[in-house]
Design a protein around this motif. Structure first.
Motif, PDB file in Angstrom:
ATOM      1  N   GLU A  25       0.675  -0.940   0.015  1.00  0.00           N
ATOM      2  CA  GLU A  25       0.078   0.111   0.265  1.00  0.00           C
ATOM      3  C   GLU A  25       0.843   1.506  -0.023  1.00  0.00           C
ATOM      4  O   GLU A  25       0.609   2.169  -0.720  1.00  0.00           O
ATOM      5  N   LEU A  26       2.057   1.174   0.786  1.00  0.00           N
ATOM      6  CA  LEU A  26       2.770   2.151   0.784  1.00  0.00           C
ATOM      7  C   LEU A  26       3.620   2.613  -0.443  1.00  0.00           C
ATOM      8  O   LEU A  26       3.634   3.782  -1.094  1.00  0.00           O
ATOM      9  N   PHE A  27       3.899   1.445  -1.277  1.00  0.00           N
ATOM     10  CA  PHE A  27       4.660   1.685  -2.546  1.00  0.00           C
ATOM     11  C   PHE A  27       3.578   2.351  -3.677  1.00  0.00           C
ATOM     12  O   PHE A  27       3.872   3.188  -4.245  1.00  0.00           O
ATOM     13  N   GLU A  28       2.352   1.932  -3.513  1.00  0.00           N
ATOM     14  CA  GLU A  28       1.407   2.500  -4.139  1.00  0.00           C
ATOM     15  C   GLU A  28       1.083   3.946  -3.946  1.00  0.00           C
ATOM     16  O   GLU A  28       1.123   4.779  -5.046  1.00  0.00           O
ATOM     17  N   ALA A  29       0.980   4.367  -2.591  1.00  0.00           N
ATOM     18  CA  ALA A  29       0.911   5.587  -2.536  1.00  0.00           C
ATOM     19  C   ALA A  29       2.030   6.570  -2.745  1.00  0.00           C
ATOM     20  O   ALA A  29       1.883   7.758  -3.187  1.00  0.00           O
ATOM     21  N   ALA A  30       3.302   5.941  -2.682  1.00  0.00           N
ATOM     22  CA  ALA A  30       4.413   6.699  -2.999  1.00  0.00           C
ATOM     23  C   ALA A  30       4.925   6.866  -4.430  1.00  0.00           C
ATOM     24  O   ALA A  30       5.484   7.667  -4.945  1.00  0.00           O
ATOM     25  N   ARG A  31       4.116   5.940  -5.371  1.00  0.00           N
ATOM     26  CA  ARG A  31       4.352   5.888  -6.824  1.00  0.00           C
ATOM     27  C   ARG A  31       4.104   7.276  -7.535  1.00  0.00           C
ATOM     28  O   ARG A  31       3.160   8.153  -7.453  1.00  0.00           O
ATOM     29  N   GLY A  32       4.999   7.951  -8.083  1.00  0.00           N
ATOM     30  CA  GLY A  32       5.155   9.050  -8.922  1.00  0.00           C
ATOM     31  C   GLY A  32       5.280  10.312  -8.180  1.00  0.00           C
ATOM     32  O   GLY A  32       5.568  11.419  -8.567  1.00  0.00           O
ATOM     33  N   THR A  33       5.773  10.108  -6.822  1.00  0.00           N
ATOM     34  CA  THR A  33       5.929  11.211  -5.899  1.00  0.00           C
ATOM     35  C   THR A  33       7.656  11.459  -5.721  1.00  0.00           C
ATOM     36  O   THR A  33       8.187  10.452  -5.812  1.00  0.00           O
TER      37      THR A  33
ATOM     38  N   ALA B 139       9.811  14.780   7.025  1.00  0.00           N
ATOM     39  CA  ALA B 139       8.405  15.503   7.123  1.00  0.00           C
ATOM     40  C   ALA B 139       7.499  14.952   5.950  1.00  0.00           C
ATOM     41  O   ALA B 139       6.332  14.886   6.095  1.00  0.00           O
ATOM     42  N   SER B 140       8.078  14.906   4.750  1.00  0.00           N
ATOM     43  CA  SER B 140       7.162  14.349   3.622  1.00  0.00           C
ATOM     44  C   SER B 140       6.663  12.973   3.945  1.00  0.00           C
ATOM     45  O   SER B 140       5.525  12.783   3.385  1.00  0.00           O
ATOM     46  N   PHE B 141       7.575  12.276   4.373  1.00  0.00           N
ATOM     47  CA  PHE B 141       6.964  10.717   4.650  1.00  0.00           C
ATOM     48  C   PHE B 141       5.832  10.812   5.577  1.00  0.00           C
ATOM     49  O   PHE B 141       4.725  10.009   5.462  1.00  0.00           O
ATOM     50  N   LYS B 142       5.982  11.519   6.653  1.00  0.00           N
ATOM     51  CA  LYS B 142       4.709  11.674   7.593  1.00  0.00           C
ATOM     52  C   LYS B 142       3.529  12.005   6.845  1.00  0.00           C
ATOM     53  O   LYS B 142       2.468  11.482   7.080  1.00  0.00           O
ATOM     54  N   ARG B 143       3.601  13.126   5.922  1.00  0.00           N
ATOM     55  CA  ARG B 143       2.437  13.655   5.388  1.00  0.00           C
ATOM     56  C   ARG B 143       1.861  12.557   4.479  1.00  0.00           C
ATOM     57  O   ARG B 143       0.738  12.598   4.278  1.00  0.00           O
ATOM     58  N   LEU B 144       2.826  11.806   3.832  1.00  0.00           N
ATOM     59  CA  LEU B 144       2.248  10.868   2.587  1.00  0.00           C
ATOM     60  C   LEU B 144       1.396  10.050   3.559  1.00  0.00           C
ATOM     61  O   LEU B 144       0.569   9.238   3.154  1.00  0.00           O
TER      62      LEU B 144
ATOM     63  N   PRO C  21      13.102   7.040  -2.311  1.00  0.00           N
ATOM     64  CA  PRO C  21      13.534   6.814  -0.891  1.00  0.00           C
ATOM     65  C   PRO C  21      12.608   5.770  -0.213  1.00  0.00           C
ATOM     66  O   PRO C  21      13.228   5.152   0.710  1.00  0.00           O
ATOM     67  N   VAL C  22      11.416   5.692  -0.442  1.00  0.00           N
ATOM     68  CA  VAL C  22      10.682   4.785   0.037  1.00  0.00           C
ATOM     69  C   VAL C  22      11.066   3.259  -0.385  1.00  0.00           C
ATOM     70  O   VAL C  22      11.190   2.290   0.389  1.00  0.00           O
ATOM     71  N   MET C  23      11.255   3.255  -1.698  1.00  0.00           N
ATOM     72  CA  MET C  23      11.605   1.824  -2.076  1.00  0.00           C
ATOM     73  C   MET C  23      13.059   1.283  -1.645  1.00  0.00           C
ATOM     74  O   MET C  23      13.250   0.236  -1.260  1.00  0.00           O
ATOM     75  N   LEU C  24      13.924   2.383  -1.470  1.00  0.00           N
ATOM     76  CA  LEU C  24      15.158   2.074  -0.974  1.00  0.00           C
ATOM     77  C   LEU C  24      15.134   1.558   0.457  1.00  0.00           C
ATOM     78  O   LEU C  24      15.890   0.828   1.010  1.00  0.00           O
TER      79      LEU C  24
ATOM     80  N   LEU D 226       8.869  11.032  -2.986  1.00  0.00           N
ATOM     81  CA  LEU D 226       9.270   9.953  -2.153  1.00  0.00           C
ATOM     82  C   LEU D 226       9.599   8.459  -2.831  1.00  0.00           C
ATOM     83  O   LEU D 226       9.962   7.593  -1.735  1.00  0.00           O
ATOM     84  N   GLU D 227       9.075   8.457  -3.695  1.00  0.00           N
ATOM     85  CA  GLU D 227       8.922   7.011  -4.421  1.00  0.00           C
ATOM     86  C   GLU D 227      10.364   6.282  -4.170  1.00  0.00           C
ATOM     87  O   GLU D 227      10.403   4.925  -3.870  1.00  0.00           O
TER      88      GLU D 227
END
Length: 394
Positions: free
Chosen positions: A183-191, A309-314, A196-199, A193-194
């Motif tokens: 679900e997180l990968f889907e939310a971050a896709r195209g942002t 900060a952006s991860f929290k908002r995501l 950093p989240v995957m890494l 943070l994509e």
């Protein structure tokens, strides 16, 4: 007469001046040259001669046993500054000037008069305000500075060695399961943070490692990525500073991991996007971070504070369970354990320098090994066979 010599410490030259004060007491003055040892001996010797010639006892705050402990801490900070990383110095400086120094200045404790109880009282007071782990950081600064005072014969014993240090608060990180990671990968896709989240979630990279990853560390031919560069930030003298380094947290943190097909494909797409943005923006594109992977549309590097900060908002916007960015690293470890990967291999994957670090953090998640232990006990005690025989008689 002022005597002096050069002292090598952690690859840098320091000037050590010795002299007698008005009362006949021997005093020392350390001066940092900022010169690396290699190839700079003559320059350092010239600075030594200049320092001996120009130094006038009494016109400068001197390093002696009667100095206020708060003043000694500030002198010690300047001495160790060239020998430690900037982020470490920033941490030392902020804690010393913000908390430790002001407390001992208020007590007027001198270096030679500092007693274990003085330090213990400071810890007791601070434990009412901050967590034990913070006080442990204070203890490290105090103990290291006093150890140095012993080294240059200003004190005979280290009072910090006689103090009861607070017990470390054991930290148990949160983590996402495989469904939540999806679900997180889907939310971050195209942002922004994509990547950093995957890494963080798949490779278990620390924030500094994810932001510091460079294109030159990606081998698209042999399908590998190498963790060897970091980006951190710190506050020093009221200024926010970005610290880039070609060194990882430890030698073990420098590691090479396999580049999986899905991530390889996405990286190639991102690389093409960045090249397109560079042509599109022209002179407006930031060329300082051309080799970095985690940049925005105009080439600016994603900063550590931005990622946090952006991860929290995501998570908030997508109504996902709240965790820290660093908990993606814990999530990676928990998924590896759940799929039967041995703890030793997880140590190598995460880049821990010591196996005990991995074991202490993730032992509570290692359910598979507990199942194996239970099975071994059952076989050893013939519990399974006994139950089968009982069922047969019914």
């Amino acid at each position: 007469m002022v005597a002096g010599h050069l002292q090598e410490k952690r690859g840098y030259y320091h000037i050590v001046l010795t002299y007698l004060d008005a009362s006949g007491k021997r005093c020392w003055k350390w001066i940092t040259t900022g010169l690396p040892v290699k190839g700079n001996k003559k320059k350092a010797e010239a600075l030594l001669m200049e320092a001996r010639r120009d130094f006038v006892p009494g016109l400068d705050k001197q390093l002696n046993k009667d100095i206020l402990f708060a003043d000694f801490l500030e002198e010690w900070l300047e001495i160790v500054k060239p020998t430690i990383q900037l982020s470490t110095f920033s941490s030392y400086s902020n804690m010393t000037k913000g908390v430790v120094g002001p407390y001992f200045r208020s007590t007027k404790a001198t270096l030679s008069g500092l007693q274990p109880w003085d330090i213990q009282s400071f810890y007791t007071k601070e434990l009412k305000r901050v967590k034990a782990n913070t006080v442990i950081h204070y203890h490290a600064i105090i103990r290291k500075s006093l150890k140095y005072a012993m080294k240059i014969d200003l004190i005979l014993t280290n009072p910090a060695d006689k103090v009861e240090r607070p017990k470390v608060d054991r930290f148990v990180g949160s983590f996402y399961d495989s469904e939540e990671i999806g679900e997180l990968f889907e939310a971050a896709r195209g942002t922004k943070l994509e990547l950093p989240v995957m890494l963080g979630a798949f490779y278990g990279l620390r924030r500094s490692e994810a932001i510091g990853l460079k294109w030159s560390a990606i081998d698209f031919k042999n399908d590998t990525l190498t963790i060897k560069h970091t980006v951190t930030s710190c506050n020093l003298d009221g200024k926010h500073i970005l610290v880039v380094s070609d060194n990882t947290k430890t030698k073990s943190s420098m590691r090479t991991l396999p580049l999986i097909p899905a991530f390889k494909e996405r990286l190639l797409e991102v690389k093409a996007e960045q090249e397109h943005n560079r042509k599109l923006c022209g002179r407006s594109y930031n060329k300082e971070y051309l080799d970095y992977i985690c940049v925005n549309e105009i080439g600016e590097l994603l900063t550590p504070n931005y990622v946090t900060a952006s991860f929290k908002r995501l998570l908030e916007v997508n109504e996902l369970r709240m965790i820290r960015y660093h908990d993606l690293r814990h999530s990676c470890a928990s998924l590896l354990l759940a799929n039967g990967v041995p703890m030793k291999q997880i140590q190598d994957w995460l880049g821990h320098s010591d196996f005990s670090t991995t074991a202490n953090i993730y032992a509570h998640l290692d359910y598979n090994s507990k199942l194996s232990s239970a099975s071994a006990l059952m076989n050893g005690l013939n519990l399974g066979q006994e139950r089968h025989e009982n069922e047969s008689t019914l």
